[in-house]
Scaffold this active site. Structure first.
Site, short mmCIF file in Angstrom:
data_model
loop_
_atom_site.label_atom_id
_atom_site.label_comp_id
_atom_site.label_asym_id
_atom_site.label_seq_id
_atom_site.Cartn_x
_atom_site.Cartn_y
_atom_site.Cartn_z
N GLU A 1 -9.94 -2.17 5.55
CA GLU A 1 -10.43 -1.80 6.81
C GLU A 1 -11.67 -2.58 7.17
O GLU A 1 -12.07 -3.26 6.23
CB GLU A 1 -10.75 -0.33 6.82
CG GLU A 1 -9.56 0.79 6.78
CD GLU A 1 -8.93 0.88 7.88
OE1 GLU A 1 -8.69 -0.02 8.73
OE2 GLU A 1 -8.69 2.21 8.21
N ASN B 1 -7.42 -3.15 14.68
CA ASN B 1 -8.98 -3.25 14.24
C ASN B 1 -8.97 -4.53 13.25
O ASN B 1 -10.05 -4.69 12.87
CB ASN B 1 -9.26 -1.92 13.72
CG ASN B 1 -8.79 -1.71 12.51
OD1 ASN B 1 -7.74 -2.01 11.89
ND2 ASN B 1 -9.19 -0.70 11.81
N HIS C 1 -7.25 -4.83 10.62
CA HIS C 1 -7.10 -4.69 9.06
C HIS C 1 -5.58 -5.35 8.59
O HIS C 1 -4.62 -5.69 9.28
CB HIS C 1 -7.25 -3.01 8.44
CG HIS C 1 -6.07 -2.38 9.22
ND1 HIS C 1 -6.26 -1.15 10.00
CD2 HIS C 1 -4.73 -2.50 8.99
CE1 HIS C 1 -4.93 -0.65 9.91
NE2 HIS C 1 -3.75 -1.51 9.43
N ASP D 1 0.85 -1.18 0.00
CA ASP D 1 -0.06 -0.08 0.03
C ASP D 1 0.82 1.11 0.20
O ASP D 1 1.97 1.09 0.18
CB ASP D 1 -0.97 0.22 1.17
CG ASP D 1 -0.30 -0.50 2.28
OD1 ASP D 1 0.81 -0.38 2.78
OD2 ASP D 1 -1.08 -0.91 3.38
C1 GLP Z 1 -0.53 0.15 8.39
C2 GLP Z 1 -0.22 -0.77 7.43
C3 GLP Z 1 -0.34 -2.33 7.50
C4 GLP Z 1 0.11 -2.61 8.89
C5 GLP Z 1 -0.54 -2.04 10.00
C6 GLP Z 1 0.20 -2.21 11.38
O1 GLP Z 1 -1.87 0.39 8.61
N1 GLP Z 1 -0.97 -0.34 5.99
O2 GLP Z 1 0.30 -2.91 6.57
O3 GLP Z 1 0.13 -4.01 8.98
O4 GLP Z 1 -0.25 -0.43 9.75
O5 GLP Z 1 1.23 -1.66 11.51
P1 GLP Z 1 2.18 -1.64 12.53
O6 GLP Z 1 3.01 -3.01 12.42
O7 GLP Z 1 2.98 -0.58 12.90
O8 GLP Z 1 1.60 -2.01 14.09
#
Ligand code: GLP
Length: 238
Positions: free
Chosen positions: A143, A136, A138, A67
């Site tokens: 989402e 959450n 995702h 993304d």
């Molecule tokens: C973002 C990214 C996700 C990732 C999530 C969790 O939203 N788009 O791909 O898995 O954050 O991130 P973190 O590893 O910082 O908790």
């Protein structure tokens, strides 16, 4: 589904890097799907370390990131393009032209999404997809409530995701939209490696792996993937 409980974040990172490394050794011209966020940082550090020791060679590897934020130019230090250069691409011998990240600044975002899907198909699909999980539930930027049958598309981020990702933005202002690989595309990866770190992810991970499969917990669809490995360290450290 294989669930591996890591002893620490370092252990999680090393185990995840081992799986990625095995993929690259077994298929040097493989296609890796890559993730951003805090969780993969240790994995990328470990891969860079092994590259410096000449234990892994990325020269034939192709990558596709999950993304990117809409409106952030690739050279914006807060973009996922910059994150990936800082944490992996500039640290190993990946060819710049083999590293793909959605173009959040494209004039025509729908066309950019279609081009991204086409590039993945052209590369032969993703061999191993690395994923984190949002608190959450995702995955990538899909989402809660997101349709399961989507490829790359534009999404509007939830308040909880904006808050969770605000630490990456010096002014705390997270772009409200992103381009993300959709769940159908993620599920088409031949192997998936999900990593989860910290007690804040415990509930989301539990619902994803053992709850009912529902769009309200996007990661729950992963239960249906034929080759899912989960590495987690979500218990409180004692
Ligand atoms: C973002 C990214 C996700 C990732 C999530 C969790 O939203 N788009 O791909 O898995 O954050 O991130 P973190 O590893 O910082 O908790």
């Amino acid at each position: 589904m294989r669930v591996i409980k890591a002893k620490s974040y370092q252990d999680l990172s090393r185990k995840a890097a081992n799986i990625i490394s095995a993929q690259v050794i077994l298929k040097p011209n493989c296609v890796l799907g890559l993730a951003t966020g805090n969780t993969p940082l240790g994995t990328y550090r470990q891969l860079a370390d092994w590259y410096r020791k000449d234990d892994i060679d990325f020269s034939q590897v192709t990558t596709f990131n999950l993304d990117e934020y809409v409106g952030l130019a690739p050279d914006d230090p807060q973009s996922y393009h910059s994150y990936m250069r800082r944490n992996l691409f500039d640290m190993v011998n990946l060819r710049p032209e083999a590293c793909h990240i959605p173009d959040g600044c494209a004039a025509d975002l729908s066309a950019a999404c279609r081009d991204y899907d086409a590039a993945i198909a052209q590369a032969g699909g993703i061999d191993l997809q690395l994923l984190g999980i949002g608190s959450n539930g995702h995955i990538a930027f899909n989402e809660p409530g997101a349709a399961f049958e989507k490829d790359t598309h534009v999404v509007t981020l939830r308040e909880s995701t904006l808050r969770a990702n605000s630490s990456f933005f010096s002014d705390g202002c997270v772009p409200r939209q992103a381009i993300t690989m959709g769940i159908r595309l993620i599920m088409q990866a031949r192997k998936i490696l999900l990593i989860a770190e910290g007690p804040g992810k415990r509930n989301a991970l539990h619902r994803a792996l053992y709850g009912s499969i529902s769009a309200e917990v996007p990661a729950s669809i992963l239960q249906l993937h034929p080759d899912l490995t989960v590495i987690c360290h979500v218990e409180e450290d004692t």
